[in-house]
Design a protein around this motif. Structure first.
Motif, short mmCIF file in Angstrom:
data_model
loop_
_atom_site.label_atom_id
_atom_site.label_comp_id
_atom_site.label_asym_id
_atom_site.label_seq_id
_atom_site.Cartn_x
_atom_site.Cartn_y
_atom_site.Cartn_z
N GLU A 28 0.84 -1.20 0.00
CA GLU A 28 0.00 0.00 0.00
C GLU A 28 0.87 1.25 0.00
OE1 GLU A 28 -4.22 0.69 2.14
OE2 GLU A 28 -2.52 0.55 3.51
N CYS A 73 -6.44 -1.84 5.70
CA CYS A 73 -5.45 -2.01 4.63
C CYS A 73 -6.17 -2.41 3.35
CB CYS A 73 -4.41 -3.06 5.01
SG CYS A 73 -3.15 -3.31 3.73
N SER A 74 -5.95 -1.67 2.27
CA SER A 74 -6.68 -1.90 1.03
C SER A 74 -6.03 -2.98 0.17
CB SER A 74 -6.74 -0.60 0.22
OG SER A 74 -5.43 -0.19 -0.16
N ARG A 75 -4.90 -3.52 0.60
CA ARG A 75 -4.18 -4.49 -0.23
C ARG A 75 -4.24 -5.92 0.32
NH1 ARG A 75 -1.11 -1.85 -4.05
NH2 ARG A 75 -2.01 0.22 -4.32
#
Length: 421
Positions: free
Chosen positions: A263, A290-292
């Motif tokens: 990220e 967390c976007s990943r």
């Protein structure tokens, strides 16, 4: 070879879709197809979700084709934690020892559960009292002693115990394991690294055979883009997938850290963790915001090949210090999937040895999220078709069920020719 009455004692059996159950089931059917009469004493299905779907309070008789099954009651720990597993194994072993089958010619115990080996010894004595020269063999999938030493710290089986006491307890577990195994007439384990560890523990090398686990994952049948869309995988990101158990052995905190690095560095990857286990809820909390990274529940066995095929890179992740405890079965599935593999594992581990032999990916040291992410970046920046082909070739040539089943029958023959059965 004459027709044998074979009793198999193992906690896990079909319809459990993963872990040890598929291998115990396959062994039972290989023996049955060779003309032997097979009885299995096992537990109730509970893995990997760690709950029994149909209750497990009363023993039950059933058939799996030609295999006669007795399921015995046992508790199921809510989260698969170490103390709950010990209690489950103890209850299972006690119940398995009380089953009175036809007098067997051969008893085969599957470890884990280690305490099931003691129940198998009771069944061997019962066979000998009935006039049979009953042999005892043990199939070792995981090593308790190595696990106690390598996983004894934080979140391991001896967590909460001081370092000195932890060392004493780990040594006690190793001695107990060795004493139980030395009473067997023959041992089969699933990797040369595990065999070497058993020899180091005092088991005579001549008593230990190796038959590798096989891949039990079929070829994908679904359209890859359709499967990715159904799973909600973004087309603009490379999917790095870890599929399987989520327990202390996997050390998945390192994957969360690698996802946060991705990220921050704006690396176009998404880590997808598919499965269940006693660390899943904690990992989900650690990954919040967390976007990943995404967590998906276990998928049905029929869908599993398509889910693996949806990945761009398959990830095997082990916590630092893990070296001789087990040979992860997920790697055979990964090879069959034909995707490049990154393994964060000790260079001396069974997984590292197998990946080097196959030439189907790269090995990085465990506990280094930066090195892991860098290795993934290098992979996604190149053509990995050849790596996938090598994995499939390795699965076909070295991880086939036919090879493993022939190995089991050869081991059974050696048990009988040892002058015992």
């Amino acid at each position: 070879m004459k027709r044998l009455d074979i009793l198999i004692v193992g906690l896990n059996y079909s319809p459990e879709p993963t872990g040890i159950a598929p291998y115990t089931t396959g062994m039972a059917h290989a023996f049955a197809e060779a003309g032997h009469q097979i009885t299995v004493v096992t537990g109730f299905p509970h893995y990997p979700r760690w709950r029994s779907e149909d209750g497990c309070r009363v023993s039950r008789q059933e058939w799996d084709g030609p295999v006669r099954i007795t399921r015995v009651p046992h508790p199921v720990p809510r989260d698969g934690g170490p103390m709950g597993r010990i209690a489950m194994e103890a209850v299972f072993a006690t119940a398995a020892a009380r089953v009175v089958p036809d007098p067997p010619d051969v008893v085969v115990a599957v470890s884990p559960a280690l305490l099931g080996v003691a129940a198998a010894q009771v069944q061997r004595r019962r066979g000998r009292r009935a006039g049979r020269t009953t042999a005892l063999g043990v199939v070792v999938q995981d090593l308790y002693g190595a696990g106690a030493h390598e996983l004894g710290g934080a979140r391991g089986p001896l967590s909460g115990v001081g370092p000195r006491a932890r060392h004493v307890l780990a040594d006690l577990i190793t001695r107990t394991e060795t004493a139980l195994l030395r009473r067997a007439d023959g041992i089969l384990t699933v990797h040369e690294v595990l065999r070497d560890r058993l020899v180091a523990q005092g088991i005579p090398g001549a008593d230990v055979d190796v038959v590798h686990n096989w891949t039990h994952v079929a070829a994908p049948v679904g359209d890859r883009d359709t499967v990715r869309s159904r799973l909600g995988l973004r087309p603009d990101r490379h999917v790095v997938m870890h599929a399987g158990n989520m327990r202390a052995k996997q050390g998945l905190d390192g994957v969360v850290e690698a996802a946060r690095l991705a990220e921050g560095w704006d690396v176009p990857v998404e880590f997808v963790l598919v499965g269940d286990g006693n660390q899943r809820a904690r990992i989900a909390r650690a990954a919040e915001g967390c976007s990943r990274i995404r967590l998906l529940p276990p998928v049905p066995e029929d869908d599993f090949p398509d889910v693996l095929d949806a990945a761009d890179v398959l990830l095997l992740h082990e916590r630092p210090g893990l070296r001789e405890t087990c040979a992860p079965s997920k790697l055979t599935s990964y090879f069959a999937a034909g995707r490049p593999i990154v393994a964060a594992t000790d260079a001396r581990s069974p997984a590292a040895a197998d990946l080097r032999t196959a030439g189907a990916g790269v090995v990085v040291g465990p506990g280094d999220p930066g090195a892991l992410l860098s290795a993934i970046e290098r992979l996604i920046g190149q053509d990995t078709t050849e790596l996938g082909h090598r994995g499939r070739d390795h699965a076909r040539e070295r991880c086939s069920a036919a090879q493993a089943h022939a190995g089991y029958l050869g081991w059974l023959d050696r048990l009988c020719r040892s002058g015992v059965a």
